[in-house]
Enzyme design. Sequence first.
Site, PDB file in Angstrom:
ATOM      1  N   LEU A 108       0.893  -1.161   0.000  1.00 36.17           N
ATOM      2  CA  LEU A 108       0.000   0.000   0.000  1.00 36.17           C
ATOM      3  C   LEU A 108       0.926   1.204   0.000  1.00 36.17           C
ATOM      4  O   LEU A 108       1.958   1.199   0.686  1.00 36.17           O
ATOM      5  CB  LEU A 108      -0.874   0.035   1.253  1.00 36.17           C
ATOM      6  CG  LEU A 108      -2.143  -0.824   1.303  1.00 36.17           C
ATOM      7  CD1 LEU A 108      -2.900  -0.562   2.601  1.00 36.17           C
ATOM      8  CD2 LEU A 108      -3.062  -0.577   0.124  1.00 36.17           C
ATOM      9  N   ASP A 109       0.563   2.249  -0.749  1.00 32.40           N
ATOM     10  CA  ASP A 109       1.404   3.452  -0.761  1.00 32.40           C
ATOM     11  C   ASP A 109       1.488   4.048   0.644  1.00 32.40           C
ATOM     12  O   ASP A 109       0.589   3.869   1.455  1.00 32.40           O
ATOM     13  CB  ASP A 109       0.802   4.550  -1.642  1.00 32.40           C
ATOM     14  CG  ASP A 109       0.593   4.084  -3.059  1.00 32.40           C
ATOM     15  OD1 ASP A 109       1.313   3.185  -3.490  1.00 32.40           O
ATOM     16  OD2 ASP A 109      -0.303   4.652  -3.712  1.00 32.40           O
ATOM     17  N   MET A 110       2.523   4.825   0.854  1.00 30.43           N
ATOM     18  CA  MET A 110       2.693   5.489   2.152  1.00 30.43           C
ATOM     19  C   MET A 110       1.436   6.295   2.544  1.00 30.43           C
ATOM     20  O   MET A 110       1.043   6.334   3.695  1.00 30.43           O
ATOM     21  CB  MET A 110       3.898   6.416   2.063  1.00 30.43           C
ATOM     22  CG  MET A 110       4.201   7.130   3.331  1.00 30.43           C
ATOM     23  SD  MET A 110       5.916   7.639   3.293  1.00 30.43           S
ATOM     24  CE  MET A 110       5.988   8.742   4.665  1.00 30.43           C
ATOM     25  N   THR A 112      -1.662   5.754   1.547  1.00 31.61           N
ATOM     26  CA  THR A 112      -2.907   4.981   1.482  1.00 31.61           C
ATOM     27  C   THR A 112      -3.094   4.302   2.832  1.00 31.61           C
ATOM     28  O   THR A 112      -2.124   3.804   3.410  1.00 31.61           O
ATOM     29  CB  THR A 112      -2.826   3.905   0.370  1.00 31.61           C
ATOM     30  OG1 THR A 112      -2.569   4.555  -0.866  1.00 31.61           O
ATOM     31  CG2 THR A 112      -4.123   3.120   0.267  1.00 31.61           C
ATOM     32  N   ARG A 198      -4.742   5.168  -7.883  1.00 31.68           N
ATOM     33  CA  ARG A 198      -4.385   6.588  -8.087  1.00 31.68           C
ATOM     34  C   ARG A 198      -4.216   6.878  -9.577  1.00 31.68           C
ATOM     35  O   ARG A 198      -4.702   7.890 -10.088  1.00 31.68           O
ATOM     36  CB  ARG A 198      -3.076   6.932  -7.354  1.00 31.68           C
ATOM     37  CG  ARG A 198      -3.254   6.941  -5.840  1.00 31.68           C
ATOM     38  CD  ARG A 198      -1.933   7.180  -5.119  1.00 31.68           C
ATOM     39  NE  ARG A 198      -2.103   6.865  -3.708  1.00 31.68           N
ATOM     40  CZ  ARG A 198      -2.530   7.725  -2.793  1.00 31.68           C
ATOM     41  NH1 ARG A 198      -2.810   8.962  -3.114  1.00 31.68           N
ATOM     42  NH2 ARG A 198      -2.685   7.356  -1.530  1.00 31.68           N
TER      43      ARG A 198
END
Length: 242
Positions: A108-110, A112, A198
């Site tokens: 997961l992105d930082m 998110t 995104r």
Amino acid sequence: MSEEIRLQKFLANCGIASRRKCEELIVQGKIKVNGETITQLGIKIEPNLDKVCYNDKEVKNNNASEYVYIILNKPIGYVTTSKDQFGRATVLELIKGVSARIVPVGRLDMYTSGALILTNDGDFIYKVTHPKHEIEKTYTVTLKGQVTLEDIEKLRNGVDIGDYITKSAKVKILKIDNQKNISRLEIVIHEGKNRQVRRMCESIGKKVIALHRTKIGNIDVKDLKIGKWRYLTKKEVNNLFK
Ligand code: URA
């Protein structure tokens, strides 16, 4: 010497049910410790010394020497790599008291938040991340501006995110707030390209304000405060591949 642990936590660790459900089982008199029925919450046991039975069948913690599966409600601001070269906080710092060498399943992105599974079971990681299994991942995304039905259709049918055309997705409008000039969508995908949600939203010209993963398969994080985690039950792990 083994450490003492609350009875409901021990039962949950063994995959009997969630911790809350295990508390109910105790109160209902379904659990015995060393032959004695326990109905009070709060008792602690020593897993290596005490004999715990559920419906008169011994409960064993196979996880102790085997695999552990954890679901975390990831806060924003944490990276999902095990070690970060820039010294940023990693999700592993949120999982205290687990000696197994667990790693995040996928990423997961930082910025998110939401559902993230961690495990030490390499086969499980391979299966969950392999597109063949098409495990659905459900996201709530907040966008700047107002989406149109045409935008939704595009996202549903697949969009060009630069190096890839996305497969069909389930997309639902949760809210359009004209005053705040934001839209909120639920997007369900069964692939996991880098920054996919995104980039899908960018492809329709919208800026993502917030992104939260609510579910992996049927496993959600509704019962977990942000930053908290729990063990998955055996049933939850097996059901992921059905
Ligand atoms: N899609 C994204 O863009 N970011 C995530 O963290 C997960 C899915």
